[in-house]
Design an enzyme around this catalytic site. Structure first.
Site, PDB file in Angstrom:
ATOM      1  N   GLU A 285       0.858  -1.198   0.000  1.00 42.59           N
ATOM      2  CA  GLU A 285       0.000   0.000   0.000  1.00 42.59           C
ATOM      3  C   GLU A 285       0.897   1.253   0.000  1.00 42.59           C
ATOM      4  OE1 GLU A 285      -2.080   0.087   3.747  1.00 42.59           O
ATOM      5  OE2 GLU A 285      -3.411   1.728   3.174  1.00 42.59           O
TER       6      GLU A 285
ATOM      7  N   LYS B 271      -9.408   1.950  -2.037  1.00 44.65           N
ATOM      8  CA  LYS B 271      -9.633   1.278  -0.752  1.00 44.65           C
ATOM      9  C   LYS B 271     -11.019   1.598  -0.189  1.00 44.65           C
ATOM     10  CE  LYS B 271      -7.195   0.672   3.706  1.00 44.65           C
ATOM     11  NZ  LYS B 271      -5.974   1.074   4.446  1.00 44.65           N
TER      12      LYS B 271
ATOM     13  N   CYS C  97      -4.932  -3.396   2.505  1.00 41.86           N
ATOM     14  CA  CYS C  97      -4.697  -3.470   3.943  1.00 41.86           C
ATOM     15  C   CYS C  97      -5.948  -3.749   4.779  1.00 41.86           C
ATOM     16  CB  CYS C  97      -3.968  -2.207   4.400  1.00 41.86           C
ATOM     17  SG  CYS C  97      -3.019  -2.508   5.923  1.00 41.86           S
TER      18      CYS C  97
ATOM     19  N   VAL D 250      -0.284  -2.594  10.676  1.00 38.10           N
ATOM     20  CA  VAL D 250       0.260  -2.254  11.993  1.00 38.10           C
ATOM     21  C   VAL D 250      -0.351  -3.125  13.095  1.00 38.10           C
ATOM     22  CG1 VAL D 250       0.924   0.121  11.451  1.00 38.10           C
ATOM     23  CG2 VAL D 250      -1.404  -0.334  12.213  1.00 38.10           C
TER      24      VAL D 250
HETATM   25  C1  ACM Z   1      -4.058  -0.094   7.146  1.00 40.65           C
HETATM   26  O1  ACM Z   1      -5.170  -0.277   6.638  1.00 40.65           O
HETATM   27  N1  ACM Z   1      -3.085   0.478   6.488  1.00 40.65           N
HETATM   28  C2  ACM Z   1      -3.786  -0.562   8.511  1.00 40.65           C
END
Ligand code: ACM
Length: 266
Positions: free
Chosen positions: A41, A113, A146, A173
């Site tokens: 990402e 996203k 992510c 994370v």
């Molecule tokens: C994330 O979605 N970058 C934790």
């Protein structure tokens, strides 16, 4: 299909320096015969933005005219492969956390996203293009980014549309995604290629350490490759498309046919 998984450490807010770090990793995958690469990402910019204006400086149009996507098209031409990479997209003055499908002939697809994580909501708009399907050398696949890992609906949409695997561009994370995506692989019988990043970023009060552990999963959730937690890494994985096209679990169970569409909807 040979798929290269790249775990990198971008240089915060510096596209050119991030490309310099990515170049030898892309080259190493190409030398091992990779046909498609999955990158993390926001692979050119890093993750934390002090404000919207600094995100806009590193953001690009999905048409490939910007520094990063333009450079990726050149890499695809040079190595005769395609790739999926996260990047900050700007469109009509709005910012999206996007993943581009890049080929030697230019950018051929774009995903925004859907599920923004924490502070991302301060500078990005939530995605508005659904879960598009991309095709390359006979493989069909989707891109997710992510935190999308936590929403099974997006993975199901990709699988029902015919995806053989998901390119999961990540800056993780939290410690749960690598376990969570095993369920998505198993329940949909699709491959999962989670390309995570490493390193620590600070911005004002915020400090984040990204957890690496990039992972390639077979449609039965076998771990085909797994990266370290604290350094850049890449691997090329032979992925059997046919395995993802058989949804039969027992003689009497097909994961798609057995859905109770009269009792629930996606
Ligand atoms: C994330 O979605 N970058 C934790």
């Amino acid at each position: 299909m040979k798929i290269g998984l790249i775990q990198s450490e971008p240089v915060h807010l510096d596209t050119r320096a991030s490309c310099e770090r990515l170049a030898p990793q892309i080259c190493a995958c190409a030398q091992q015969g990779a046909e498609l690469l999955v990158l993390p990402e926001l692979a050119n910019s890093g993750y934390l933005f002090p404000d919207q204006a600094s995100a806009e400086i590193v953001a690009e149009s999905s048409n490939g005219s910007g520094e990063y996507l333009g450079w990726l098209v050149q890499q695809c031409k040079e190595h005769q492969l395609a790739l999926v990479s996260g990047y900050p997209e700007i469109s009509g003055g709005k910012l999206f956390n996007s993943a581009a499908f890049v080929t030697p002939d230019g950018v051929k697809g774009n995903y925004r996203k859907l599920h923004l994580f924490d502070m991302e909501k301060n500078w990005f708009e939530p995605g508005n293009v659904g879960v598009p399907l991309f095709e390359w050398k006979g493989a069909k696949f989707a891109a997710l980014v992510c935190f999308d890992w936590a929403f099974p609906e997006a993975w199901r949409m990709a699988a029902l549309a015919g995806a053989d695997f998901v390119a999961h561009c990540s800056n993780l994370v939290l410690p749960w995604a690598q376990t969570g995506v095993k369920g998505h692989a198993l329940c949909n019988r699709i491959g999962v290629f989670t390309a995570n990043r490493v390193g620590t970023e600070s911005c004002g009060e915020a400090q984040l350490t990204f957890t690496g552990g990039s992972q390639a999963l077979s449609p039965t959730a076998d771990v085909l490759a797994s990266g370290p937690n604290d350094q850049a890494w890449e691997a090329v994985i032979e992925f059997e498309l046919e395995l993802a096209r058989n949804k039969q679990v027992t003689k009497q169970n097909d994961l798609f046919e057995d859905r109770r569409r009269d009792m629930y909807s996606l």
